[in-house]
Design a protein around this motif. Structure first.
Motif, PDB file in Angstrom:
ATOM      1  N   HIS A  30       8.722 -32.358   4.445  1.00  0.00           N
ATOM      2  CA  HIS A  30       7.902 -33.432   5.151  1.00  0.00           C
ATOM      3  C   HIS A  30       7.389 -34.483   4.420  1.00  0.00           C
ATOM      4  N   PRO A  31       6.950 -35.510   5.148  1.00  0.00           N
ATOM      5  CA  PRO A  31       6.342 -36.652   4.441  1.00  0.00           C
ATOM      6  C   PRO A  31       4.799 -36.298   3.872  1.00  0.00           C
ATOM      7  N   ALA A  45       8.827 -39.162  -2.845  1.00  0.00           N
ATOM      8  CA  ALA A  45       8.590 -38.343  -1.555  1.00  0.00           C
ATOM      9  C   ALA A  45       9.771 -38.687  -0.507  1.00  0.00           C
ATOM     10  N   LYS A  46       9.631 -37.959   0.684  1.00  0.00           N
ATOM     11  CA  LYS A  46      10.132 -38.412   1.703  1.00  0.00           C
ATOM     12  C   LYS A  46       9.608 -39.868   2.459  1.00  0.00           C
ATOM     13  N   PRO A  86      -1.484 -36.196  10.206  1.00  0.00           N
ATOM     14  CA  PRO A  86      -1.801 -34.823   9.921  1.00  0.00           C
ATOM     15  C   PRO A  86      -0.814 -34.301   8.948  1.00  0.00           C
ATOM     16  N   PHE A  87      -1.419 -33.338   8.044  1.00  0.00           N
ATOM     17  CA  PHE A  87      -0.520 -32.640   7.156  1.00  0.00           C
ATOM     18  C   PHE A  87      -0.012 -31.350   7.677  1.00  0.00           C
ATOM     19  N   PRO A  88       1.160 -31.319   7.758  1.00  0.00           N
ATOM     20  CA  PRO A  88       1.884 -30.105   8.208  1.00  0.00           C
ATOM     21  C   PRO A  88       1.384 -28.602   7.647  1.00  0.00           C
ATOM     22  N   GLY A  89       0.712 -28.845   6.326  1.00  0.00           N
ATOM     23  CA  GLY A  89       0.467 -27.551   5.438  1.00  0.00           C
ATOM     24  C   GLY A  89      -0.354 -28.064   4.429  1.00  0.00           C
ATOM     25  N   GLY A  90      -0.709 -26.850   3.570  1.00  0.00           N
ATOM     26  CA  GLY A  90      -1.675 -27.200   2.180  1.00  0.00           C
ATOM     27  C   GLY A  90      -0.937 -28.044   1.368  1.00  0.00           C
ATOM     28  N   LEU A  91       0.444 -27.740   1.147  1.00  0.00           N
ATOM     29  CA  LEU A  91       1.129 -28.360  -0.079  1.00  0.00           C
ATOM     30  C   LEU A  91       0.986 -29.886   0.212  1.00  0.00           C
ATOM     31  N   GLU A  92       1.345 -30.355   1.462  1.00  0.00           N
ATOM     32  CA  GLU A  92       1.155 -31.852   1.606  1.00  0.00           C
ATOM     33  C   GLU A  92       0.114 -32.409   1.339  1.00  0.00           C
ATOM     34  N   MET A  93      -0.990 -31.733   1.861  1.00  0.00           N
ATOM     35  CA  MET A  93      -2.674 -32.229   1.799  1.00  0.00           C
ATOM     36  C   MET A  93      -2.932 -32.086  -0.089  1.00  0.00           C
ATOM     37  N   HIS A  94      -2.462 -31.056  -0.463  1.00  0.00           N
ATOM     38  CA  HIS A  94      -2.650 -30.845  -1.978  1.00  0.00           C
ATOM     39  C   HIS A  94      -1.960 -32.374  -2.713  1.00  0.00           C
ATOM     40  N   THR A  95      -0.746 -32.732  -2.531  1.00  0.00           N
ATOM     41  CA  THR A  95      -0.011 -33.520  -3.210  1.00  0.00           C
ATOM     42  C   THR A  95      -0.599 -34.761  -2.672  1.00  0.00           C
ATOM     43  N   ALA A  96      -1.019 -35.131  -1.621  1.00  0.00           N
ATOM     44  CA  ALA A  96      -1.849 -36.412  -1.403  1.00  0.00           C
ATOM     45  C   ALA A  96      -2.917 -36.579  -1.942  1.00  0.00           C
ATOM     46  N   LEU A  97      -3.999 -35.312  -2.158  1.00  0.00           N
ATOM     47  CA  LEU A  97      -5.054 -35.560  -2.590  1.00  0.00           C
ATOM     48  C   LEU A  97      -5.016 -35.645  -4.187  1.00  0.00           C
ATOM     49  N   LEU A  98      -4.084 -34.956  -4.726  1.00  0.00           N
ATOM     50  CA  LEU A  98      -3.415 -35.057  -6.161  1.00  0.00           C
ATOM     51  C   LEU A  98      -3.539 -36.443  -6.466  1.00  0.00           C
ATOM     52  N   THR A  99      -2.429 -37.120  -5.819  1.00  0.00           N
ATOM     53  CA  THR A  99      -2.077 -38.490  -6.445  1.00  0.00           C
ATOM     54  C   THR A  99      -3.162 -39.513  -6.140  1.00  0.00           C
ATOM     55  N   PRO A 121      10.235 -43.644  -1.715  1.00  0.00           N
ATOM     56  CA  PRO A 121      10.857 -42.710  -0.926  1.00  0.00           C
ATOM     57  C   PRO A 121      12.465 -42.589  -1.375  1.00  0.00           C
ATOM     58  N   VAL A 122      12.555 -41.141  -1.527  1.00  0.00           N
ATOM     59  CA  VAL A 122      13.736 -40.643  -2.004  1.00  0.00           C
ATOM     60  C   VAL A 122      14.782 -39.724  -0.916  1.00  0.00           C
ATOM     61  N   LEU A 123      14.046 -39.693   0.181  1.00  0.00           N
ATOM     62  CA  LEU A 123      14.749 -39.252   1.316  1.00  0.00           C
ATOM     63  C   LEU A 123      14.312 -40.147   2.702  1.00  0.00           C
ATOM     64  N   ASP A 124      15.335 -40.176   3.511  1.00  0.00           N
ATOM     65  CA  ASP A 124      15.013 -40.848   4.749  1.00  0.00           C
ATOM     66  C   ASP A 124      13.877 -39.939   5.681  1.00  0.00           C
ATOM     67  N   ALA A 125      13.028 -40.947   6.276  1.00  0.00           N
ATOM     68  CA  ALA A 125      11.973 -40.238   6.992  1.00  0.00           C
ATOM     69  C   ALA A 125      12.566 -39.455   8.352  1.00  0.00           C
ATOM     70  N   ARG A 126      13.859 -40.101   8.658  1.00  0.00           N
ATOM     71  CA  ARG A 126      14.521 -39.197   9.942  1.00  0.00           C
ATOM     72  C   ARG A 126      15.023 -38.033   9.509  1.00  0.00           C
ATOM     73  N   PHE A 127      15.232 -37.670   8.348  1.00  0.00           N
ATOM     74  CA  PHE A 127      15.685 -36.333   8.028  1.00  0.00           C
ATOM     75  C   PHE A 127      14.917 -35.314   8.522  1.00  0.00           C
ATOM     76  N   HIS A 128      15.435 -34.368   9.297  1.00  0.00           N
ATOM     77  CA  HIS A 128      14.621 -33.344   9.814  1.00  0.00           C
ATOM     78  C   HIS A 128      14.835 -31.875   9.136  1.00  0.00           C
ATOM     79  N   PHE A 129      14.027 -31.479   8.555  1.00  0.00           N
ATOM     80  CA  PHE A 129      14.062 -30.230   8.016  1.00  0.00           C
ATOM     81  C   PHE A 129      14.235 -28.982   8.922  1.00  0.00           C
ATOM     82  N   ALA A 130      15.212 -28.235   8.807  1.00  0.00           N
ATOM     83  CA  ALA A 130      15.253 -27.016   9.768  1.00  0.00           C
ATOM     84  C   ALA A 130      14.992 -25.722   9.085  1.00  0.00           C
TER      85      ALA A 130
END
Length: 369
Positions: free
Chosen positions: A17-18, A49-50, A22-35, A61-70
């Motif tokens: 996820h980008p 990041a995505k 709104p963050f999908p989960g705690g890892l995304e929030m942690h990464t944003a806060l850390l940086t 960006p190293v991955l297109d934002a349109r990429f959908h993670f299944a």
């Protein structure tokens, strides 16, 4: 001569996820806060990041934002998704090696930084239980972590699983900006109402939280992204009523008000929850927590912050709800102060500085010989 602040830091995000609210989960929030916090302390931070990610540091960006993670692809679809993510992580590693970085923070969840480490020293943060592709690298014949790699876990509970593969793991608990959550205390609490927040997936146990709230005679409102549509449709949707309400996927500011509106927060993990950021965020809002005894819950919830259930059933959780709701909100907020963002960042800075200084000393010794 030892390296002085500031550092030039590369951060490898995971790419599902980008890194954006709104963050999908705690890892995304942690990464944003850390940086953001490292940047605020004067470091030069580049986040790989995505597409669609946002931070006060530099974003590559190293991955297109349109990429959908299944989440659970099978067969060829799974293999294709893995190759696509691996290609993006390899791109990240190549760009890091081409850059002039002092140190790397690995938040990627990928095996590639371990199989082929970057030239700069690397701090890996263990955010999850065991990942099969990562442990496969550790189990490979002849693998030994380089002295230029260091591992930290977000909780002691999570570290225990990884210690079968890694001898030396430090603990750095996740942190939050307490003032952002204290702002929610002005929100009027809804009487006899429990709140729940997180990704809506089976392992997060929302169905158990709903049953427990009902047994405790309380309404429940829950927030979060529907990350497993089949689970929501089959298990959660039939339970929706005036007493069971989904308020949607909330951004950071909305979430603070939401968590502050509850009489009690329910944490209902049915897996080895590595940390549980929303649990700490609820406590920072002064909302006591009732939790199932999974993963790190007993590690982060003390007697001031709430009650960890004595068992794993909805009835056990209902009893914890009835006990936790009587907690004093001032004491609950004081419990959350253990997880201030500044404490977390200071710990990371110490690890990063030691890695860089160790690398400089090693290079100096090689030149002297």
């Amino acid at each position: 001569m030892l390296h002085a602040q500031p550092l030039n830091i590369a951060v490898m995000a995971h790419l599902h996820h980008p890194i954006a609210s709104p963050f999908p989960g705690g890892l995304e929030m942690h990464t944003a806060l850390l940086t953001e916090e490292l940047t605020a302390r004067g470091h030069s931070v580049t986040l790989f990041a995505k597409g669609g990610s946002h931070t006060t540091g530099t974003v590559v960006p190293v991955l297109d934002a349109r990429f959908h993670f299944a989440k659970h692809p099978e067969g060829p679809a799974r293999d294709a998704q893995t190759r696509h993510l691996d290609d993006a992580h390899n791109t990240t590693l190549n760009l890091i090696d081409e850059g002039n970085f002092d140190v790397v923070i690995n938040n990627s969840l990928s095996p590639l930084p371990h199989a082929d480490p970057p030239t700069a020293p690397m701090l890996t943060i263990l955010h999850t239980p065991l990942l099969p592709r990562v442990t496969a690298v550790f189990e490979a014949s002849g693998y030994r972590p380089s002295p230029r790699q260091r591992f930290v876990s977000v909780s002691a509970a999570n570290a225990r699983q990884w210690r079968n593969h890694l001898d030396d793991i430090s603990i750095v608990h996740n942190g939050i900006r307490l003032d952002e959550w204290h702002a929610g205390v002005l929100t009027r609490r809804r009487s006899n109402t429990a709140v729940w927040a997180g990704r809506i997936t089976p392992e997060k146990g929302l169905h158990v939280a709903i049953e427990a709230a009902s047994l405790a005679g309380m309404r429940i409102r829950f927030a979060g992204p529907i990350s497993d549509q089949d689970y929501f449709t089959r298990t959660i949707a039939p339970l929706l009523s005036e007493s069971v309400q989904h308020v949607g996927h909330l951004n950071h500011g909305q979430l603070a008000s939401f968590l502050s509106s509850g009489t009690v927060f329910i944490a209902s993990p049915l897996w080895a929850e590595p940390f549980g950021l929303t649990t700490v965020e609820a406590m920072a809002c002064g909302t006591p927590v009732a939790a199932l005894p999974c993963g790190a819950m007993a590690e982060i919830i003390d007697q001031r912050g709430g009650v960890v259930a004595g068992g794993f059933s909805a009835a056990d959780l209902a009893l914890a709800i009835e006990q936790a709701r009587r907690a004093d909100s001032t004491a609950v907020r004081a419990s959350a102060a253990r997880f201030a963002a500044g404490v977390m960042i200071a710990n990371y800075e110490q690890h990063l500085g030691e890695l860089v200084n160790q690398d400089i000393l090693s290079d100096s010794e090689m030149l002297a010989s």
